[in-house]
Design a protein around this motif. Structure first.
Motif, PDB file in Angstrom:
ATOM      1  N   ASN A 198      78.276  12.490  40.783  1.00  0.00           N
ATOM      2  CA  ASN A 198      78.052  14.187  41.275  1.00  0.00           C
ATOM      3  C   ASN A 198      77.414  15.055  40.396  1.00  0.00           C
ATOM      4  N   PHE A 199      75.973  15.078  40.159  1.00  0.00           N
ATOM      5  CA  PHE A 199      74.836  15.633  39.674  1.00  0.00           C
ATOM      6  C   PHE A 199      75.504  16.808  39.797  1.00  0.00           C
ATOM      7  N   ASP A 200      76.554  17.673  39.969  1.00  0.00           N
ATOM      8  CA  ASP A 200      76.456  19.205  39.330  1.00  0.00           C
ATOM      9  C   ASP A 200      76.815  19.290  38.608  1.00  0.00           C
ATOM     10  N   PHE A 201      77.541  18.110  37.265  1.00  0.00           N
ATOM     11  CA  PHE A 201      77.989  18.132  36.056  1.00  0.00           C
ATOM     12  C   PHE A 201      77.374  18.261  34.852  1.00  0.00           C
ATOM     13  N   TRP A 202      75.448  18.612  35.408  1.00  0.00           N
ATOM     14  CA  TRP A 202      74.458  18.751  34.735  1.00  0.00           C
ATOM     15  C   TRP A 202      74.044  20.153  34.728  1.00  0.00           C
ATOM     16  N   LYS A 203      74.267  20.347  35.546  1.00  0.00           N
ATOM     17  CA  LYS A 203      74.153  22.259  35.793  1.00  0.00           C
ATOM     18  C   LYS A 203      75.382  23.016  35.314  1.00  0.00           C
ATOM     19  N   THR A 204      76.402  22.318  35.661  1.00  0.00           N
ATOM     20  CA  THR A 204      77.981  23.363  35.587  1.00  0.00           C
ATOM     21  C   THR A 204      78.387  22.881  34.136  1.00  0.00           C
TER      22      THR A 204
END
Length: 208
Positions: free
Chosen positions: A80-86
């Motif tokens: 889940n690449f959202d990790f690097w945004k959130t």
């Protein structure tokens, strides 16, 4: 003499996440040897990154995100690449390692390992944060207060650091890594991320 297969890992190592399906197959294939008391499987914590409250530099974030993309492309592993945004990542894996160490006492190390991986790689939660680790502990049936107290005890007594030193002494410096210990002879087992059979054959050959 019972041989010991040492699996050295870090719950926040992305290659360990990529290796997980193959490692699961390998463990299942070795179950007959475990049941016959010919083999013991011993997890050992590697400790990629010490305790830190410092935010991860952008350059390191980009490097790790690109590692995830590489693993996803080569192994088909989900991230889940959202990790690097959130999230607010820190270069600190010792807390997650301690959580696995604590869970070991109640026979839940593998469950904790998997809960941390899924929180991190699929739910974009940060396992460098204690609240994430407490959620993982509760998810696998551990008591939150008892978990926090034992985490502090393990930190105060430097029990994780002792295990990491032991892994380094054995030459287990990359994660994941596998080695077979028979008496005082340690045989490294070359990893195959896609197929467990070569590792199974290497273990059986070393045992015979």
């Amino acid at each position: 003499m019972t041989a010991t297969l040492i699996y050295c890992y870090d719950p926040m190592c992305s290659w360990c996440w990529g290796f997980r399906p193959t490692w699961t197959k390998l463990q299942k294939s070795l179950q007959d040897l475990v049941d016959a008391d010919q083999l013991t499987i011993q997890p050992m914590l590697g400790g990629l990154a010490i305790d830190s409250d410092v935010a991860m530099p952008d350059e390191m974030k980009s490097k790790l995100e690109s590692t995830w993309k590489n693993i996803q492309a080569s192994l088909g592993t989900k991230f889940n690449f959202d990790f690097w945004k959130t999230a607010a990542p820190r270069r600190s894996t010792y807390p997650a390692c301690r959580a696995c160490y604590v869970a070991r006492d109640t026979g839940l190390e593998e469950e904790m390992y998997h809960a941390i991986q899924e929180a991190y790689y699929l739910k974009a939660r940060n396992p460098s944060d204690l609240d994430t680790l407490i959620e993982c502990a509760e998810q696998i049936g551990m008591n939150a207060d008892g978990f926090q107290k034992t985490m502090q005890h393990v930190k105060n007594e430097r029990l994780l650091e002792e295990e990491i030193e032991q892994a380094r002494h054995l030459g287990l410096n990359s994660f994941p890594s596998l080695a077979l210990l028979i008496g005082d002879k340690l045989t490294p087992i070359p990893l195959d991320y896609k197929d467990h059979s070569s590792m199974l054959n290497a273990i059986k050959k070393a045992l015979s």
